[in-house]
Design a protein around this motif. Structure first.
Motif, PDB file in Angstrom:
ATOM      1  N   ASN A  81      36.003  36.282  31.240  1.00  0.00           N
ATOM      2  CA  ASN A  81      36.185  37.102  32.444  1.00  0.00           C
ATOM      3  C   ASN A  81      36.574  36.268  33.660  1.00  0.00           C
ATOM      4  O   ASN A  81      37.447  36.665  34.440  1.00  0.00           O
ATOM      5  CB  ASN A  81      34.919  37.911  32.723  1.00  0.00           C
ATOM      6  CG  ASN A  81      34.752  39.032  31.746  1.00  0.00           C
ATOM      7  OD1 ASN A  81      35.680  39.794  31.483  1.00  0.00           O
ATOM      8  ND2 ASN A  81      33.569  39.144  31.161  1.00  0.00           N
ATOM      9  N   ALA A 173      33.010  39.796  38.876  1.00  0.00           N
ATOM     10  CA  ALA A 173      32.544  41.068  38.322  1.00  0.00           C
ATOM     11  C   ALA A 173      33.117  42.241  39.117  1.00  0.00           C
ATOM     12  O   ALA A 173      33.579  43.232  38.536  1.00  0.00           O
ATOM     13  CB  ALA A 173      31.020  41.113  38.308  1.00  0.00           C
ATOM     14  N   ALA A 174      33.124  42.139  40.439  1.00  0.00           N
ATOM     15  CA  ALA A 174      33.658  43.212  41.287  1.00  0.00           C
ATOM     16  C   ALA A 174      35.161  43.383  41.069  1.00  0.00           C
ATOM     17  O   ALA A 174      35.664  44.509  40.987  1.00  0.00           O
ATOM     18  CB  ALA A 174      33.365  42.920  42.757  1.00  0.00           C
ATOM     19  N   GLU A 177      35.695  45.051  37.714  1.00  0.00           N
ATOM     20  CA  GLU A 177      35.278  46.465  37.746  1.00  0.00           C
ATOM     21  C   GLU A 177      36.351  47.302  38.447  1.00  0.00           C
ATOM     22  O   GLU A 177      36.692  48.394  37.996  1.00  0.00           O
ATOM     23  CB  GLU A 177      33.939  46.613  38.477  1.00  0.00           C
ATOM     24  CG  GLU A 177      33.419  48.034  38.439  1.00  0.00           C
ATOM     25  CD  GLU A 177      32.045  48.164  39.061  1.00  0.00           C
ATOM     26  OE1 GLU A 177      31.763  49.239  39.621  1.00  0.00           O
ATOM     27  OE2 GLU A 177      31.259  47.204  38.994  1.00  0.00           O
ATOM     28  N   PRO A 180      40.071  46.544  35.705  1.00  0.00           N
ATOM     29  CA  PRO A 180      39.800  46.027  34.360  1.00  0.00           C
ATOM     30  C   PRO A 180      41.078  45.489  33.724  1.00  0.00           C
ATOM     31  O   PRO A 180      42.182  45.907  34.088  1.00  0.00           O
ATOM     32  CB  PRO A 180      39.302  47.254  33.589  1.00  0.00           C
ATOM     33  CG  PRO A 180      38.959  48.283  34.625  1.00  0.00           C
ATOM     34  CD  PRO A 180      39.777  47.963  35.833  1.00  0.00           C
TER      35      PRO A 180
END
Length: 184
Positions: A81, A173-174, A177, A180
């Motif tokens: 990621n 992560a933000a 989200e 994607p």
């Protein structure tokens, strides 16, 4: 049996022995905030990181291909990621990034050469003569060593990440989200 917890260290709990790294690269990522539990290792890591991450001859995109493929082999969601984000930042398309999880025959030719090298290092613990020749043609003689060093460097990080259940950095992560990775 419960394993020891190695959460990312906060600025307040940062060890004095690695204080000089906190305001640089090490304070920016959870993986290095976890590594700060061992200040001597983190201090020793910094010069190698400078070469592998910044000063290698692979260039940003080829470097990301090698790192992403290494993350796939290690099953490291953090590494995958984080480098989806970095790959995008250096101009890689989502389709290209996503292809790195698949078979080399389904990748762009240069990416396939790099992916095969990573695959061989994980499965055979060495590069075949054919892959070495292809790598020299693609990234030069020094690039062969940078591919090997990048796989080794990020393997060590992946083992730390997986062993310590290191959480993904909040900004990555933000981003993921909100956007994607598009499926291919």
């Amino acid at each position: 049996m419960t394993r020891p917890a190695f959460p990312p260290l906060t600025d307040d709990s940062w060890p004095e022995a690695a204080r000089g790294l906190r305001d640089g690269f090490a304070g920016k990522l959870n993986v290095y905030r976890v590594m700060a539990h061992h200040p001597a290792l983190l201090n020793a890591w910094a010069p190698l990181r400078a070469h592998v991450v910044v000063d290698n001859v692979l260039g940003k995109q080829f470097s990301e291909v090698v790192i992403l493929r290494t993350g796939v082999h290690l099953g490291s969601s953090y590494e995958w990621n984080h480098h989806v984000s970095r790959g995008r930042a250096c101009g890689m398309s989502d389709a290209r990034i996503a292809s790195i999880k698949g078979a080399p025959d389904e990748m762009e030719p240069d990416d396939a050469t790099l992916a095969r090298a990573v695959d061989e290092l994980f499965t055979d613990k060495r590069l075949t003569p054919e892959t070495q020749t292809a790598l020299v043609a693609l990234v030069g003689r020094e690039g062969v060593f940078d591919v090997i060093a990048t796989v080794g460097f990020y393997s060590t990080l992946g083992y730390i990440l997986n062993s310590c259940d290191t959480p993904l950095d909040a900004n990555v992560a933000a981003e993921l989200e909100a956007q994607p990775l598009a499926a291919t």
